[in-house]
Design a protein around this motif. Structure first.
Motif, mmCIF file in Angstrom:
data_model
loop_
_atom_site.group_PDB
_atom_site.id
_atom_site.type_symbol
_atom_site.label_atom_id
_atom_site.label_comp_id
_atom_site.label_asym_id
_atom_site.label_seq_id
_atom_site.Cartn_x
_atom_site.Cartn_y
_atom_site.Cartn_z
ATOM 1 N N PRO A 275 -3.261 -3.481 -0.643
ATOM 2 C CA PRO A 275 -2.324 -3.642 -1.186
ATOM 3 C C PRO A 275 -2.375 -4.673 -2.846
ATOM 4 C CG PRO A 275 -2.073 -4.875 0.550
ATOM 5 C CD PRO A 275 -3.229 -4.230 0.505
ATOM 6 N N VAL B 33 -8.931 0.089 8.787
ATOM 7 C CA VAL B 33 -9.124 1.769 9.441
ATOM 8 C C VAL B 33 -8.282 2.514 8.345
ATOM 9 C CG1 VAL B 33 -6.930 2.647 11.081
ATOM 10 C CG2 VAL B 33 -7.850 0.617 11.774
ATOM 11 N N ARG B 34 -7.731 2.445 7.542
ATOM 12 C CA ARG B 34 -7.383 4.114 5.944
ATOM 13 C C ARG B 34 -8.256 4.192 5.806
ATOM 14 N NH1 ARG B 34 -3.951 -0.431 3.464
ATOM 15 N NH2 ARG B 34 -1.964 -0.975 5.144
ATOM 16 N N ASP C 79 7.381 -1.504 12.640
ATOM 17 C CA ASP C 79 6.503 -2.048 11.641
ATOM 18 C C ASP C 79 5.523 -0.615 12.284
ATOM 19 O OD1 ASP C 79 4.644 -2.336 9.756
ATOM 20 O OD2 ASP C 79 4.772 -4.101 10.564
ATOM 21 N N VAL D 174 3.155 1.374 3.662
ATOM 22 C CA VAL D 174 2.613 0.118 4.398
ATOM 23 C C VAL D 174 2.734 -1.228 3.847
ATOM 24 C CG1 VAL D 174 0.801 -0.122 5.961
ATOM 25 C CG2 VAL D 174 0.987 2.000 4.935
ATOM 26 N N ARG E 62 -1.064 0.059 25.930
ATOM 27 C CA ARG E 62 -0.547 -0.838 25.969
ATOM 28 C C ARG E 62 1.853 -0.747 26.731
ATOM 29 N NH1 ARG E 62 -1.079 -4.388 20.907
ATOM 30 N NH2 ARG E 62 -2.397 -3.471 21.406
ATOM 31 N N SER F 137 3.140 -4.808 3.737
ATOM 32 C CA SER F 137 2.547 -5.670 3.431
ATOM 33 C C SER F 137 2.841 -7.387 5.130
ATOM 34 C CB SER F 137 1.384 -6.228 2.504
ATOM 35 O OG SER F 137 1.371 -5.134 1.657
ATOM 36 N N THR F 138 4.193 -6.943 4.553
ATOM 37 C CA THR F 138 4.848 -8.198 6.052
ATOM 38 C C THR F 138 5.689 -7.673 7.115
ATOM 39 O OG1 THR F 138 5.765 -10.499 6.028
ATOM 40 C CG2 THR F 138 6.999 -8.382 3.993
ATOM 41 N N GLU F 139 5.776 -8.333 7.736
ATOM 42 C CA GLU F 139 6.674 -8.230 8.999
ATOM 43 C C GLU F 139 7.149 -7.481 9.139
ATOM 44 O OE1 GLU F 139 5.368 -10.765 12.028
ATOM 45 O OE2 GLU F 139 5.928 -9.019 13.935
ATOM 46 N N SER G 180 -4.092 7.845 10.032
ATOM 47 C CA SER G 180 -5.215 8.045 9.113
ATOM 48 C C SER G 180 -4.937 7.198 8.315
ATOM 49 C CB SER G 180 -6.061 9.139 9.112
ATOM 50 O OG SER G 180 -6.118 9.886 9.970
ATOM 51 N N ASP G 181 -3.116 7.589 7.274
ATOM 52 C CA ASP G 181 -3.629 7.362 6.166
ATOM 53 C C ASP G 181 -3.063 5.865 5.989
ATOM 54 O OD1 ASP G 181 -2.661 8.013 3.396
ATOM 55 O OD2 ASP G 181 -1.134 6.965 3.772
ATOM 56 N N SER G 182 -1.868 5.193 6.890
ATOM 57 C CA SER G 182 -1.148 3.651 7.267
ATOM 58 C C SER G 182 -1.985 2.547 7.608
ATOM 59 C CB SER G 182 -0.034 3.824 8.356
ATOM 60 O OG SER G 182 -0.532 4.274 9.227
ATOM 61 N N GLY G 183 -2.838 3.105 8.676
ATOM 62 C CA GLY G 183 -3.897 1.919 9.489
ATOM 63 C C GLY G 183 -2.869 1.531 10.954
ATOM 64 N N TYR G 184 -2.302 2.005 10.740
ATOM 65 C CA TYR G 184 -1.463 1.509 12.001
ATOM 66 C C TYR G 184 -1.527 1.682 12.925
ATOM 67 C CZ TYR G 184 2.821 0.470 9.070
ATOM 68 O OH TYR G 184 4.526 0.475 8.283
ATOM 69 N N GLU G 185 -1.676 0.519 13.977
ATOM 70 C CA GLU G 185 -1.812 0.680 15.319
ATOM 71 C C GLU G 185 -1.337 1.151 15.782
ATOM 72 O OE1 GLU G 185 -0.258 -1.395 13.856
ATOM 73 O OE2 GLU G 185 -2.119 -2.323 13.103
ATOM 74 N N ARG H 263 -3.548 -8.628 8.675
ATOM 75 C CA ARG H 263 -2.913 -7.417 10.019
ATOM 76 C C ARG H 263 -3.210 -6.191 8.546
ATOM 77 N NH1 ARG H 263 2.216 -9.046 11.342
ATOM 78 N NH2 ARG H 263 2.677 -9.337 9.348
ATOM 79 N N THR H 264 -2.935 -7.127 7.484
ATOM 80 C CA THR H 264 -2.990 -6.138 5.976
ATOM 81 C C THR H 264 -4.682 -5.580 6.224
ATOM 82 O OG1 THR H 264 -1.123 -7.051 4.806
ATOM 83 C CG2 THR H 264 -3.551 -5.202 3.661
ATOM 84 N N ASP I 92 -0.090 -12.144 7.641
ATOM 85 C CA ASP I 92 0.108 -10.628 6.953
ATOM 86 C C ASP I 92 -1.436 -10.641 6.857
ATOM 87 O OD1 ASP I 92 3.311 -11.050 7.019
ATOM 88 O OD2 ASP I 92 3.174 -11.909 5.451
ATOM 89 N N LYS J 108 -7.771 2.777 19.582
ATOM 90 C CA LYS J 108 -7.629 1.749 20.116
ATOM 91 C C LYS J 108 -5.768 2.241 19.614
ATOM 92 C CE LYS J 108 -11.645 -0.524 20.972
ATOM 93 N NZ LYS J 108 -12.532 0.766 20.584
ATOM 94 N N ARG K 216 -5.722 -3.382 9.424
ATOM 95 C CA ARG K 216 -5.497 -1.480 8.887
ATOM 96 C C ARG K 216 -6.095 -1.073 7.488
ATOM 97 N NH1 ARG K 216 1.213 -3.078 9.254
ATOM 98 N NH2 ARG K 216 1.867 -3.240 11.262
ATOM 99 N N TYR L 239 0.852 -1.676 0.168
ATOM 100 C CA TYR L 239 -0.035 -0.132 -0.041
ATOM 101 C C TYR L 239 0.582 1.024 -0.248
ATOM 102 C CZ TYR L 239 -3.660 3.312 1.813
ATOM 103 O OH TYR L 239 -4.171 4.431 1.537
#
Lengths: 611, 217
Positions: free
Chosen positions: B86, B29-30, A256, A248, A359, A250-252, A299-304, B22-23, B19, A334, B26, A23
């Motif tokens: 993605p 959220v986006r 992150d 962002v 957390r 897609s894999t760990e 907001s753009d990434s959706g990261y937590e 998680r994707t 993966d 959250k 997210r 993404y």
């Protein structure tokens, strides 16, 4: 190649790191592109994608409509083997195109142990590793990043180095390349023009001569290249690119999360810390700006998760307010907030309870040295009372595990100083016994030591590293005197630190040994699976170079140092006086308490740091 | 229960199950869509996939259950979410369903066997023969390896030559209780007719069914 790659990917570990397509990845129409830029990170995808600098420069370069910057990482061993076997050259993730056809290749050099990866990646791309063997203008191969403050060990391989912050500098280089492309320049002309860009170091324009004892005699320039290349900085951080729309994965990956860069530089001046000197002067972003960018990025990434990054986050003016505002936004969504690198002196209950809200993460303090005397020598202005007070607060707050980092082999260290680490740890344990909220749960103190590596551009740049046997003796001494069941002690092996010490203060001749180490199979040296000390030893032996000459030798104060060609803005006389202060055990106040005139503010037009 | 039907094709096939989770989390959220979180000490978004897919296999029919915090219209979701995903992940539809994942019984897997030189003689017939009777292969389990007969787990099987150097197997196999890892089809070929072992295999999950062979949604 696509089908070849598809077959390979079925056979390797974690194929998701070799495919791109994440993404926010930037795809451009090749037919409208003038300059194709390969941003190479000389380590794995998981490490490289965690690097904030990569995201910044990717955004900056792709902001140019006629430039397409793509990412390239070092493949893991299994992937490399398959690529070589199936003749798949190193490719960029976005287009899948081999990078040998790109116009410019930029490597990010952040640490010495990535040096062999640079050679390996060039070779995998089918590009000659030595700058002198690349006669054509394209591709230009250059490097930027912290390790470039001593570019000499890698100067055989790069056409040029970009010293300092890259946001403007990389564009200057790319813009010159556009002119060169249009004008049909040859490489010689391009390089001599590039050397005129402030912050660009072109090693081929310098002649080095040596004394009979192996030290440098002189550095002469030709073609009018500057005698000193001064690093570039961004003066107004808020007016420059901020990475709020980033790829962002897609894999760990390792880090992150959103990384919110609060400021650059550090007010502290710990004498062992290269970052503390080379990122000066201090430049900050305002809480309002940061809050806005944090919201955009989350907001753009959706990261937590979001982390506040800088060299010393607890020194950020307005940290409490910023945390409050961030938490107000994050909690209902959250999103968790983490604070790395807290200093042990101003760690407050208030701050702690804040990060705890969403957390709870582990707690780490880095006193660096056990005795107050030695902490004064290195100017780590943390007093024992402050550290214990912070521990009290933490234990009362319910924490029951703590990490403590120390270095062994700091200048002037004695056995007393080593034993003082054990003492300090005992006092931390006592503090826990007195103040722990719930003693039945026990406590775990993780103590870790590493071997001090003297670095260029610090007051300790002239110092000798202790030899490996001596480090091991001090480790043993400490281990035998720190036997509590609540304490677990781990130590870094000194062999990696020794190689780091050699490479970080090496001169041009060290490049031969790096090449030899790579030829002997060296790569991914920052991974214990791949690092081989014996390989480095053989490589240096084969080149007739003495590793101890670089790592374990006290330099004369007048010696011509390989990195004299680079200025990070801090005066050499300041480093000298800081060294004297170190030996006198005299501390230097932080920049906020008193400006002690290091000289770095000369890089600013407005001349005031930390505003 | 709200449910997504989605595709995982192209390079997205290399994303692991974790993966993908998680994707998706997210991506919601986006898209500004709030997923219900689990209650408890460490709340995490509630989402659940039917039949986790092995890395390297494409799929036209992944199902994901979730619940939103508010009453967002489900029809809007594919369009909103697709802009936030993605490459290779694509939402086909979002709908309500009470049909539990445990009712899934069969799935269709499409395997393309690539032969670099040429397709071995009588490959189609010989492949059919392998799967026309008991097929015992070694399967890796948590406790080492076990010998299993996969014949009962194959509902039907069609084999065609689809291109000059490609033979395709269209198999309906047991999706769960017990499941058949489609990779074992290739293991079986390698064991019974080694000369038919392909140089390269591509697989795609195409449809899922309940016990009555009704398409499962």
């Amino acid at each position: 190649m696509k089908q070849q790659l598809e077959r390979i990917l079925q056979r390797v570990q974690k194929p998701a790191r070799y495919i791109g397509g994440e993404y926010n990845e930037i795809i451009k129409d090749k037919s409208k592109i003038n300059i194709r830029f390969a941003f190479c990170f000389p380590d794995t995808y998981e490490i490289g994608m965690s690097n904030l600098g990569l995201h910044i420069l990717y955004g900056v370069l792709n902001g140019e409509p006629d430039v397409w910057c793509e990412r390239v990482f070092a493949p893991w061993g299994d992937m490399e083997e398959e690529m070589r076997r199936c003749n798949v050259p190193l490719y960029a993730l976005e287009s899948g195109d081999p990078i040998s056809s790109f116009d410019i290749i930029g490597f990010s050099l952040g640490y010495e142990m990535s040096y062999t990866n640079v050679l390996n990646m060039l070779d995998l791309a089918g590009i000659p590793i030595k700058a002198s063997d690349r006669k054509e203008l394209f591709p230009i191969v250059f490097a930027g990043g912290t390790s470039c403050v001593n570019p000499e060990p890698m100067s055989d391989f790069f056409d040029l180095f970009a010293i300092g912050e890259g946001e403007e500098l990389d564009l200057d280089i790319v813009n010159l390349l556009k002119i060169a492309k249009k004008g049909g320049w040859d490489k010689t002309r391009f390089l001599s023009e590039a050397a005129k860009i402030p912050g660009v170091y072109v090693p081929s324009l310098y002649d080095i001569s040596y004394n009979s004892d192996g030290t440098l005699n002189s550095v002469l320039t030709n073609n009018g290249a500057p005698m000193v290349v001064t690093k570039r900085i961004i003066e107004e951080l808020e007016n420059s690119y901020f990475p709020s729309r980033t790829i962002v994965p897609s894999t760990e990956i390792v880090h992150d999360r959103v990384s919110l860069e609060l400021f650059r530089g550090c007010i502290r001046g710990c004498r062992f810390c290269q970052a503390g000197y080379v990122y000066r002067p201090v430049r900050r972003r305002s809480p309002d700006f940061l809050l806005k960018k944090a919201e955009e990025a989350l907001s753009d990434s959706g990261y937590e998760e979001i982390t506040l990054s800088s060299l010393s986050t607890s020194d950020y003016k307005g940290l409490n307010e910023l945390c409050d505002d961030l938490l107000e936004w994050c909690e209902p969504r959250k999103v968790s907030l983490s604070l790395p690198s807290l200093r042990a002196d101003n760690f407050s209950m208030e701050l702690m309870s804040k990060v705890q809200k969403v957390r709870r993460s582990g707690l780490t303090f880095a006193p660096e040295a056990g005795s107050q005397r030695l902490r004064d020598v290195i100017n780590k202005n943390v007093r024992e009372e402050e550290l214990l007070e912070s521990c009290r607060v933490a234990f009362e707050g319910g924490w029951n595990s703590l990490k403590l980092y120390f270095m062994l082999g700091l200048p002037t260290e004695t056995d007393e100083d080593v034993l003082a680490i054990a003492d300090l740890v005992n006092k931390v344990l006592d503090t826990w016994r007195t103040y722990a909220k719930n003693r039945s749960r026990g406590v775990k103190i993780n103590v870790s030591t590493s071997c001090f590596v003297p670095k260029p551009h610090t007051p300790f740049q002239w110092e000798s590293q202790i030899d490996m046997a001596e480090y091991s003796r001090r480790v043993k001494l400490l281990r035998e005197n720190m036997r509590s069941r609540s304490v677990s002690y781990s130590w870094h092996e000194p062999d990696v630190s020794f190689v780091e010490a050699v490479l970080s203060r090496g001169d041009r001749r060290v490049g031969r040994a790096i090449e030899e180490a790579w030829r002997l199979g060296g790569k991914l040296d920052s991974w214990s699976e791949y690092f081989s000390f014996d390989r480095w030893v053989s490589a240096f032996e084969k080149c007739g170079l003495d590793m101890s000459f670089y790592a374990c030798r006290v330099r004369n104060i007048d010696e011509v140092l390989p990195w004299n060609i680079i200025s990070v803005g801090v005066d050499k006389s300041y480093l000298e006086s800081e060294r004297k202060n170190a030996y006198a055990g005299k501390i230097t106040p932080d920049c906020r308490a008193l400006c002690t005139g290091c000289g770095a503010n000369s890089l600013l037009l407005r001349r005031d740091c930390d505003e | 229960m709200s449910r997504l039907l989605m595709r995982k094709t192209g390079n997205a096939k290399y994303l692991s199950h974790l993966d993908l989770m998680r994707t998706m989390q997210r991506a919601f959220v986006r898209a500004g869509l709030e997923i219900k979180h689990t209650q408890g000490f460490n709340p995490h978004p509630y989402m659940s996939f039917a039949l986790p897919l092995s890395v390297g296999i494409e799929s036209l029919c992944e199902l994901m259950d979730f619940e939103l915090d508010d009453a967002t219209e489900l029809e809007r979701i594919p369009c909103t979410l697709n802009q936030k995903l993605p490459a290779g992940l694509h939402i086909v539809s979002a709908y309500r369903s009470e049909n539990k994942f445990k009712n899934i019984k069969w799935l269709d897997i499409f395997c393309e066997l690539y032969y670099d030189d040429e397709v071995p003689e009588n490959a189609v017939t010989r492949l059919q023969n392998i799967f026309s009777k008991s097929v015992v292969v070694e399967k890796r389990t948590k406790r080492g390896t076990a010998q299993i007969d996969i014949f009962p787990l194959i509902g039907s099987l069609r084999i065609n030559r689809t291109a000059e150097k490609v033979v395709a197997i269209d198999a309906r196999i047991s999706a769960q209780d017990p499941s058949l890892n489609p990779g074992l089809l290739i293991t079986a070929i390698n064991k019974y007719e080694q000369s038919l072992t392909p140089d390269f295999t591509k697989m795609e999950r195409r449809e899922i069914y309940d016990a009555d062979l009704k398409v499962f949604r």
